[in-house]
Design a protein around this motif. Structure first.
Motif, short mmCIF file in Angstrom:
data_model
loop_
_atom_site.label_atom_id
_atom_site.label_comp_id
_atom_site.label_asym_id
_atom_site.label_seq_id
_atom_site.Cartn_x
_atom_site.Cartn_y
_atom_site.Cartn_z
N LEU A 139 38.35 108.13 64.46
CA LEU A 139 39.26 107.00 64.35
C LEU A 139 40.70 107.37 64.69
N PRO A 140 41.25 108.45 64.14
CA PRO A 140 42.61 108.83 64.55
C PRO A 140 42.74 109.07 66.05
N ARG A 141 41.71 109.63 66.68
CA ARG A 141 41.75 109.82 68.14
C ARG A 141 41.86 108.48 68.86
N ILE A 142 41.04 107.53 68.42
CA ILE A 142 41.03 106.21 69.05
C ILE A 142 42.36 105.49 68.82
N TYR A 143 42.87 105.55 67.58
CA TYR A 143 44.14 104.90 67.29
C TYR A 143 45.26 105.48 68.15
N HIS A 144 45.28 106.79 68.29
CA HIS A 144 46.33 107.43 69.09
C HIS A 144 46.24 106.99 70.56
#
Length: 291
Positions: A143-148
């Motif tokens: 999720l953090p990868r996608i948000y970034h």
């Protein structure tokens, strides 16, 4: 009601995604009355903050009610999110939100729903300079990868050419593909890509994002329009052209929806002034049938 403006105003994509997804689930549950004599001894109603991996998606799709199972079941699948990052997505609505900004919020909320359910979720940003691809994963750091990736994307140029898109369809992998696009194209390049993805991956959900000011043609008086991808400009009297514009737009939207469904896509039209609930509901229904 969590409007796109309120979610965008949070200035925190992770928080906005969670608020949108959990607000949708809680609001849908709260808006329904239970029928007399209905017993769900193995379920309990969803409450904000509950672990979405325990949500019974099949029951939700059938009844539009949201319950958690007492025992977990494995219903995970692969969800592949696609974002059209061509320059036309920079079109800004009267509420200040661009199509790209709306797409960011929506895809972040869909990624949150999918990840919490235990699905492997990936993201591909379709840009003319090349694809930005995050392979589908189900780990906690996805999720953090996608948000970034969503926070840093910029819309520019034309929709990618077939050679740039080729890696997307080179490998057969069963997945639910969700594409967010305004379908601004020179020919049929977007529908051609989705047709290929349906052939190699399976289900395709096409979320067609449009700004309210282009749907309602809220412009007045003499105005200059500029094509965000070609740079061409056009001067016209908005009041005089409104009837013809709306007639032509209505015809195009009708034909676009029919064409998408003929090709086997699930098609849903979005308005950047409206909450994300409709798109989240369509995703839930498609996810259920694909799982």
């Amino acid at each position: 009601m969590l409007t796109p403006e309120l979610l965008h105003g949070l200035r925190n994509l992770a928080l906005a995604a969670r608020r949108a997804a959990e607000g949708f689930l809680n609001g849908a549950h709260a808006s329904r009355r239970h029928g007399a004599g209905m017993e769900f001894s193995q379920y309990r109603p969803y409450q904000p903050g509950d672990d979405l991996r325990r949500l019974d998606w099949r029951l939700a799709a059938r009844s539009d009610r949201y319950y958690l199972r007492e025992a977990e079941v494995d219903t995970s699948l692969t969800v592949h999110l696609l974002l059209d990052a061509s320059a036309s997505m920079n079109h800004r609505d009267d509420n200040g939100l661009t199509k790209l900004g709306y797409a960011r919020l929506l895809l972040a909320a869909l990624a949150y729903l999918a990840q919490q359910q235990g699905d492997a979720v990936g993201l591909t940003i379709l840009a003319p300079a090349g694809l930005r691809h995050l392979p589908a994963r189900a780990d906690a750091r996805q999720l953090p990868r996608i948000y970034h990736a969503l926070e840093t994307v910029e819309a520019q140029g034309h929709f990618p050419d077939p050679a740039t898109l080729a890696p997307l369809t080179a490998r057969r992998e069963r997945a639910l593909t969700v594409c967010v696009s305004d379908l601004y194209e020179e020919g049929t390049e977007i529908s051609a890509l989705l047709a290929q993805l349906r052939a190699v991956s399976g289900e395709v959900l096409l979320l067609h994002v449009l700004a309210n000011n282009e749907l309602e043609f809220t412009y007045e008086g003499n105005i200059t329009f500029k094509d965000l991808e070609t740079g061409r400009s056009l001067q016209l009297d908005a009041d005089q052209q409104r009837p013809a514009y709306q007639e032509q737009l209505g015809r195009w939207l009708h034909n676009t929806a029919q064409s998408a469904r003929r090709q086997g896509f699930d098609y849903h039209q979005l308005n950047t002034s409206q909450p994300l609930d409709g798109a989240l509901r369509e995703f839930l229904r498609r996810r259920n049938s694909a799982g």
